[in-house]
Design an enzyme around this catalytic site. Structure first.
Site, PDB file in Angstrom:
ATOM      1  N   ASP A  28      94.882  -5.650  57.271  1.00  0.00           N
ATOM      2  CA  ASP A  28      96.523  -5.720  57.037  1.00  0.00           C
ATOM      3  C   ASP A  28      97.459  -5.791  58.321  1.00  0.00           C
ATOM      4  OD1 ASP A  28      98.558  -4.952  55.096  1.00  0.00           O
ATOM      5  OD2 ASP A  28      98.567  -2.728  55.610  1.00  0.00           O
ATOM      6  N   TRP A  33     103.293  -9.303  61.085  1.00  0.00           N
ATOM      7  CA  TRP A  33     102.988  -9.920  62.272  1.00  0.00           C
ATOM      8  C   TRP A  33     103.438 -11.541  62.467  1.00  0.00           C
ATOM      9  CZ3 TRP A  33     100.768 -14.729  63.559  1.00  0.00           C
ATOM     10  CH2 TRP A  33     100.208 -14.978  64.885  1.00  0.00           C
ATOM     11  N   HIS A  45      98.557 -15.048  57.644  1.00  0.00           N
ATOM     12  CA  HIS A  45      97.356 -15.304  56.867  1.00  0.00           C
ATOM     13  C   HIS A  45      96.468 -15.982  57.403  1.00  0.00           C
ATOM     14  CE1 HIS A  45      99.069 -12.576  54.006  1.00  0.00           C
ATOM     15  NE2 HIS A  45      99.817 -13.526  53.409  1.00  0.00           N
ATOM     16  N   SER A  73      93.834  -7.855  46.929  1.00  0.00           N
ATOM     17  CA  SER A  73      93.535  -6.682  46.023  1.00  0.00           C
ATOM     18  C   SER A  73      94.282  -7.020  44.766  1.00  0.00           C
ATOM     19  CB  SER A  73      94.471  -5.392  46.659  1.00  0.00           C
ATOM     20  OG  SER A  73      95.651  -5.722  46.207  1.00  0.00           O
ATOM     21  N   GLU A  75      96.070  -5.544  43.293  1.00  0.00           N
ATOM     22  CA  GLU A  75      97.736  -5.367  43.153  1.00  0.00           C
ATOM     23  C   GLU A  75      98.526  -6.730  43.850  1.00  0.00           C
ATOM     24  OE1 GLU A  75      95.793  -3.003  44.222  1.00  0.00           O
ATOM     25  OE2 GLU A  75      95.974  -1.723  42.302  1.00  0.00           O
ATOM     26  N   LEU A 139      73.594 -10.398  58.949  1.00  0.00           N
ATOM     27  CA  LEU A 139      74.513  -9.595  58.366  1.00  0.00           C
ATOM     28  C   LEU A 139      75.044 -10.052  56.919  1.00  0.00           C
ATOM     29  CD1 LEU A 139      77.213  -7.871  59.298  1.00  0.00           C
ATOM     30  CD2 LEU A 139      78.317 -10.141  59.441  1.00  0.00           C
ATOM     31  N   ARG A 202      96.486   4.643  54.748  1.00  0.00           N
ATOM     32  CA  ARG A 202      96.358   4.902  53.566  1.00  0.00           C
ATOM     33  C   ARG A 202      94.964   3.957  52.870  1.00  0.00           C
ATOM     34  NH1 ARG A 202     101.830   2.827  53.058  1.00  0.00           N
ATOM     35  NH2 ARG A 202     101.727   0.551  52.791  1.00  0.00           N
TER      36      ARG A 202
HETATM   37  C1  IPE Z   1      95.688  -3.959  51.067  1.00  0.00           C
HETATM   38  O1  IPE Z   1      96.796  -4.272  51.909  1.00  0.00           O
HETATM   39  C2  IPE Z   1      95.131  -5.030  50.589  1.00  0.00           C
HETATM   40  C3  IPE Z   1      94.350  -5.846  51.414  1.00  0.00           C
HETATM   41  C4  IPE Z   1      94.497  -5.717  53.064  1.00  0.00           C
HETATM   42  C5  IPE Z   1      93.812  -7.111  50.828  1.00  0.00           C
HETATM   43  P1  IPE Z   1      98.559  -4.147  51.017  1.00  0.00           P
HETATM   44  O2  IPE Z   1      99.327  -4.771  52.088  1.00  0.00           O
HETATM   45  O3  IPE Z   1      98.178  -4.995  49.865  1.00  0.00           O
HETATM   46  O4  IPE Z   1      98.440  -2.692  51.067  1.00  0.00           O
HETATM   47  P2  IPE Z   1      99.921  -1.719  50.613  1.00  0.00           P
HETATM   48  O5  IPE Z   1     100.785  -2.486  49.825  1.00  0.00           O
HETATM   49  O6  IPE Z   1     100.513  -1.710  52.036  1.00  0.00           O
HETATM   50  O7  IPE Z   1      99.350  -0.534  50.484  1.00  0.00           O
HETATM   51  C1  IPE Z   2      97.213  -8.351  54.584  1.00  0.00           C
HETATM   52  O1  IPE Z   2      98.312  -8.446  55.175  1.00  0.00           O
HETATM   53  C2  IPE Z   2      96.543  -9.527  53.714  1.00  0.00           C
HETATM   54  C3  IPE Z   2      96.750  -9.280  52.527  1.00  0.00           C
HETATM   55  C4  IPE Z   2      97.285  -8.144  51.736  1.00  0.00           C
HETATM   56  C5  IPE Z   2      96.488 -10.454  51.428  1.00  0.00           C
HETATM   57  P1  IPE Z   2      99.539  -8.478  54.603  1.00  0.00           P
HETATM   58  O2  IPE Z   2     100.074  -9.772  53.677  1.00  0.00           O
HETATM   59  O3  IPE Z   2      99.903  -7.187  53.482  1.00  0.00           O
HETATM   60  O4  IPE Z   2     100.931  -8.391  55.577  1.00  0.00           O
HETATM   61  P2  IPE Z   2     101.987  -7.011  55.424  1.00  0.00           P
HETATM   62  O5  IPE Z   2     101.092  -5.717  55.403  1.00  0.00           O
HETATM   63  O6  IPE Z   2     102.740  -7.198  54.530  1.00  0.00           O
HETATM   64  O7  IPE Z   2     102.483  -7.296  57.069  1.00  0.00           O
HETATM   65 MG    MG Z   3     100.062  -5.153  53.885  1.00  0.00          MG
END
Ligand code: IPE
Ligand code: IPE
Ligand code: MG
Length: 251
Positions: A28, A33, A45, A73, A75, A139, A202
């Site tokens: 995450d 970043w 990404h 995810s 979501e 792995l 979380r």
């Molecule tokens: C969790 O991160 C999903 C992934 C790392 C792929 P999210 O950024 O989607 O989660 P929330 O919204 O902070 O809970």
């Molecule tokens: C995690 O980084 C990657 C995915 C959930 C796909 P985020 O895209 O959630 O980055 P933040 O949490 O918004 O910084």
């Molecule tokens: Mg995130």
């Protein structure tokens, strides 16, 4: 002492302790970043893919057997179309570009999640890589894509309900073991350690069934800057824990 020698010392030191068999990671913080650097989220990404390469290599070196990475995810489909598209493209590129290298490193690749939701091209690239690396014995790199823990549990329930309806299984015979065989992670042991980067504490719908007794470790480091030193830190934290599984500590 050279940097390489110091690194190998660190690895030897960690290997004196228990190495978690299965490490799961919620990668995450990519967007934040990038944004903190005045860049678009997608840049985060792209940089995150570099971290994936380093952590796969590090986990294999340490002797971790399974590395499950939460890449997208259920979501996350709700994010702006542009971002979803860019993430799917990155995924295509990653599996295609890394295939040969993973094969050389004897890494078995597999994907879990509602894979039928993926765009056709991405799904094809993922399945082809999975198939090509299926004989590897090092792995296991397990990527969670279009993954949601609740969906996984519900999907397992539906499979079992269908079997019960068809008279293949009786409801009273459903044990935790049988239930697990119907999850996408069937055949894999539960994670020993779950790492989440970016400071959030979380679970965000990840491996809900499987983390019942997993050790959790949170770091404020954003995923694009997560490097092997951070991974070592997580493993050391794991090694300092006492797992009791609801029983009494040994005296
Ligand atoms: C969790 O991160 C999903 C992934 C790392 C792929 P999210 O950024 O989607 O989660 P929330 O919204 O902070 O809970
Ligand atoms: C995690 O980084 C990657 C995915 C959930 C796909 P985020 O895209 O959630 O980055 P933040 O949490 O918004 O910084
Ligand atoms: Mg995130």
């Amino acid at each position: 002492m050279t940097v390489k020698a110091i690194q190998s010392d660190v690895i030897t030191d960690i290997q004196k302790g228990e190495i978690p068999v299965h490490v799961a990671v919620i990668m995450d913080g990519n967007g934040r970043w990038a944004q903190e650097r005045g860049m678009p989220r997608v840049f985060g990404h792209q940089q995150g893919a570099e971290s994936v390469r380093e952590i796969v290599e590090t986990a294999a070196k340490l002797g971790v057997k399974i590395l499950t990475l939460f890449a997208f995810s259920d979501e996350n489909w709700g994010r702006p179309k542009m971002e979803v598209k860019a993430l799917m493209k990155l995924l295509d590129t990653y599996v295609l570009q890394e295939r040969a290298k993973l094969k050389k490193e004897n890494v078995r690749f597999q994907a879990i999640g509602a894979l039928d939701q993926l765009p056709e091209k991405t799904l094809a690239a993922v399945l082809r890589t999975q198939q090509e690396l299926s004989h590897c014995t090092g792995l296991t790199l397990n990527i969670a894509l279009s993954y949601g823990g609740r969906n996984e549990i519900l999907t397992a329930c539906k499979k079992l309900a269908k079997k019960a309806q068809a008279g293949i299984i009786s409801p009273q015979d459903i044990t935790p073991q049988i239930f697990e065989e119907h999850l996408w992670t069937s055949g894999l042991p539960d994670p020993d350690l779950l790492i989440r980067t970016s400071g959030e504490q979380r679970i965000s719908n990840f491996l809900l069934w499987q983390i019942a007794y997993t050790e959790l470790w949170f770091t404020p480091v954003y995923w694009p800057e997560f490097r092997k030193e951070h991974f070592y830190e997580g493993i050391k934290a794991f090694q300092s824990r006492k797992r009791r599984y609801g029983l009494l500590a040994e005296t």
